[in-house]
Design an enzyme around this catalytic site. Sequence first.
Site, mmCIF file in Angstrom:
data_model
loop_
_atom_site.group_PDB
_atom_site.id
_atom_site.type_symbol
_atom_site.label_atom_id
_atom_site.label_comp_id
_atom_site.label_asym_id
_atom_site.label_seq_id
_atom_site.Cartn_x
_atom_site.Cartn_y
_atom_site.Cartn_z
ATOM 1 C CG ASP A 112 -10.408 -0.717 34.085
ATOM 2 O OD1 ASP A 112 -10.652 -1.406 35.047
ATOM 3 O OD2 ASP A 112 -9.742 -1.122 33.163
ATOM 4 C CG ASP A 151 -6.940 0.705 32.870
ATOM 5 O OD1 ASP A 151 -6.843 -0.013 32.607
ATOM 6 O OD2 ASP A 151 -6.284 1.005 34.079
ATOM 7 C CB SER A 152 -6.770 -1.176 27.664
ATOM 8 O OG SER A 152 -8.170 -1.202 27.428
ATOM 9 C CD GLU A 181 -4.174 -8.488 32.255
ATOM 10 O OE1 GLU A 181 -5.016 -7.833 32.528
ATOM 11 O OE2 GLU A 181 -3.589 -8.042 31.007
HETATM 12 O O1 KIV Z 1 -8.300 -2.367 30.483
HETATM 13 C C1 KIV Z 1 -8.393 -3.257 30.189
HETATM 14 O O2 KIV Z 1 -8.558 -3.328 28.871
HETATM 15 C C2 KIV Z 1 -8.509 -4.313 31.270
HETATM 16 C C3 KIV Z 1 -8.761 -5.783 30.299
HETATM 17 C C4 KIV Z 1 -7.286 -6.246 29.843
HETATM 18 C C5 KIV Z 1 -9.240 -6.718 31.251
HETATM 19 O O3 KIV Z 1 -8.310 -4.432 32.014
#
Ligand code: KIV
Length: 283
Positions: A84, A45-46, A183
Amino acid sequence: MARVTPAELRIMKRRGERIPMLTAYDFPTARIIDAVGVPLILVGDSVGTTVLGYETTIPVTLDDVLHHTRAVVRGTSHALVIADMPFMTYHPSTDEALRNAGRLIQEGGAQAVKLEGGRIVAETVRRLVDCGIPVQGHLGLTPQSVFQLGGHRLQGKTAPAAQRIFEDAKMLEEAGAFSIVLELVPAPLARQISEALSVPTIGIGAGPFCDGQVQVIHDLLGLDPSFQPRHARRYASLYEIIHEAVSHYADDVRQGQFPTAAESFGMDSPSPLAEVVGVKEGG
Ligand code: KIV
């Protein structure tokens, strides 16, 4: 080559093979990561902060992740693709979580989902796993709780906080999670958790003792020169490279340097309109 499976990851851990994982949000990037042989790709979700221009991951929707997951899956044949689960797509009820995770698998083509949290989501993890959906957990700094946590800070610094993360990790493993992202937690805590679990831990800002490491591809490639988290290593400076290429192109167009004859078609021939009565060459 067949796709990586959760069972293979466990074997990798047992053998002491370190597991690289990267985020990807689009077809061409996924294709490169897959060609390199990186076994795990996360459609994080990044995507909200790296691609969509949001300040946090909170506004990201299931449809956003679905859209990007489809592109990533089309670019891969080997990596296990994890989608995600965005904010509030798994919290309201286990049934809703199952429906949404099901869409990421069925419509998105992902082979697994990831969700944030420990004991609070353990029952949800169990249900998804019971229904055949591999789940990766995510502990420590959980960005969807950024407002509650008061920023992107190191978690588990005190004994009770560390104990809670440790217990959460055990609960997720027991609920059937095939792997857990850690994290922004102290390296010694990540080490204790990694040693206590039989499923692989994947660290980001959690030190060198995790079974694998995950990075956000935009950090690795240096696409945002204003953002350099301490836990990220920049392997390229693509912002500068792209900036230079785009400037060069714009200058060339402005100066009539692009396109040349070699980049054009039919430069040495008369216009196809030459034979049309009344239309003159060049006008
Ligand atoms: O959304 C993302 O990129 C993440 C990573 C930082 C593990 O959850």
